[in-house]
Design a protein around this motif. Structure first.
Motif, mmCIF file in Angstrom:
data_model
loop_
_atom_site.group_PDB
_atom_site.id
_atom_site.type_symbol
_atom_site.label_atom_id
_atom_site.label_comp_id
_atom_site.label_asym_id
_atom_site.label_seq_id
_atom_site.Cartn_x
_atom_site.Cartn_y
_atom_site.Cartn_z
ATOM 1 N N ARG A 237 74.885 39.562 166.144
ATOM 2 C CA ARG A 237 74.051 39.481 167.324
ATOM 3 C C ARG A 237 73.687 40.901 167.742
ATOM 4 O O ARG A 237 74.548 41.771 167.768
ATOM 5 N N THR B 128 71.576 39.407 161.125
ATOM 6 C CA THR B 128 71.239 38.926 162.458
ATOM 7 C C THR B 128 70.377 37.672 162.373
ATOM 8 O O THR B 128 70.621 36.694 163.066
ATOM 9 N N THR C 237 79.410 36.378 167.574
ATOM 10 C CA THR C 237 78.130 35.731 167.883
ATOM 11 C C THR C 237 78.261 34.641 168.946
ATOM 12 O O THR C 237 77.275 34.028 169.329
#
Lengths: 136, 136
Positions: A75, A69, A90
DNA sequence: ATAGCTGCAAATGCTTTGCAAGGCC
DNA sequence: GGCCTTGCAAAGCATTTGCAGCTAT
């Protein structure tokens, strides 16, 4: 939409993120990135990697989800207090959340258009806009 | 926007929700509903009620927040895994979330317009749409 | 060689629960 | 009186952390 990637491409992806392609990390990355969009919790991914016959601890799954992340490869999506989902997509997009099953699903970006954003409070900037349509 | 209510109005409100106006519940309800819109966590509300000189346990704060929510007097907002906010504004509206401070703030409804909703998956209906603009 | 990574187990933080005692109608 | 409510302490759950041993480069 994520492209299907080969093992080699994934290793390069990890290196680009300055993450060593260790046995465990590579196993997790392949489960996440080899096929298209995925929405997983740490528990689910851990179950997957165990089911695939690999030995990876839950702590390592958490560590790697956060490293991915931080590197922009995943995400984090919060739908439920007390549980985090990680999304391999993402790009900017929104979600359906199936309350009955706990499943999270992408909404194609063009399907939901946000009007103009409201005036922000002083001295602030938008970090992200989360839209979750809860359905049942 | 919630109207400012008198103690008596709040007692009626509780009765209407089939909740006995006990000393603790009334104290919590007054803190929540006497003034305008509030966004609180259980911890915050507990601190408030203690600061007001009343003795209410944290477990009771949780119990009541959930009872109020079930009764439609509050709405739960999930912004952060591991922490729940409760919003006294139960009308349809969206939120700013200040990442730095953890503060949640209403967005006036007219300031952000959602376009048409996307096509829903088969046999589902919308329970709620959550929009959170994360700012910093 | 060495900086980074892993795995275990313990710790954390928020939330829920079990249950005996107390309070409202 | 009877049922709801409270409060404490214990349990629960997802997640994080400390740290000794391992591994990629």
């Amino acid at each position: 939409m994520n492209t299907i990637r080969t093992r080699t491409q994934i290793i390069e992806r990890l290196r680009a993120a300055k993450l060593r392609p260790t046995r465990q990390r590579l196993a997790l990355a392949r489960l996440l990135f080899e096929r298209g969009d995925r929405h997983v919790t740490a528990e689910q991914l851990h179950a997957d990697v165990i089911a695939a016959g690999m030995k990876v601890s839950l702590a390592t799954v958490y560590n790697n989800l956060h490293q991915f992340t931080r590197a922009g490869l995943l995400r984090e999506v919060v739908v439920d207090s007390g549980r985090s989902y990680f999304d391999t997509n993402t790009a900017s997009h929104f979600h359906f959340f199936h309350e009955a099953t706990g499943r999270l699903e992408d909404i194609p970006i063009d399907d939901l258009v946000l009007g103009a954003l409201p005036q922000l409070p002083e001295n602030t900037s938008v970090k992200r806009v989360d839209v979750i349509i809860r359905i049942r």
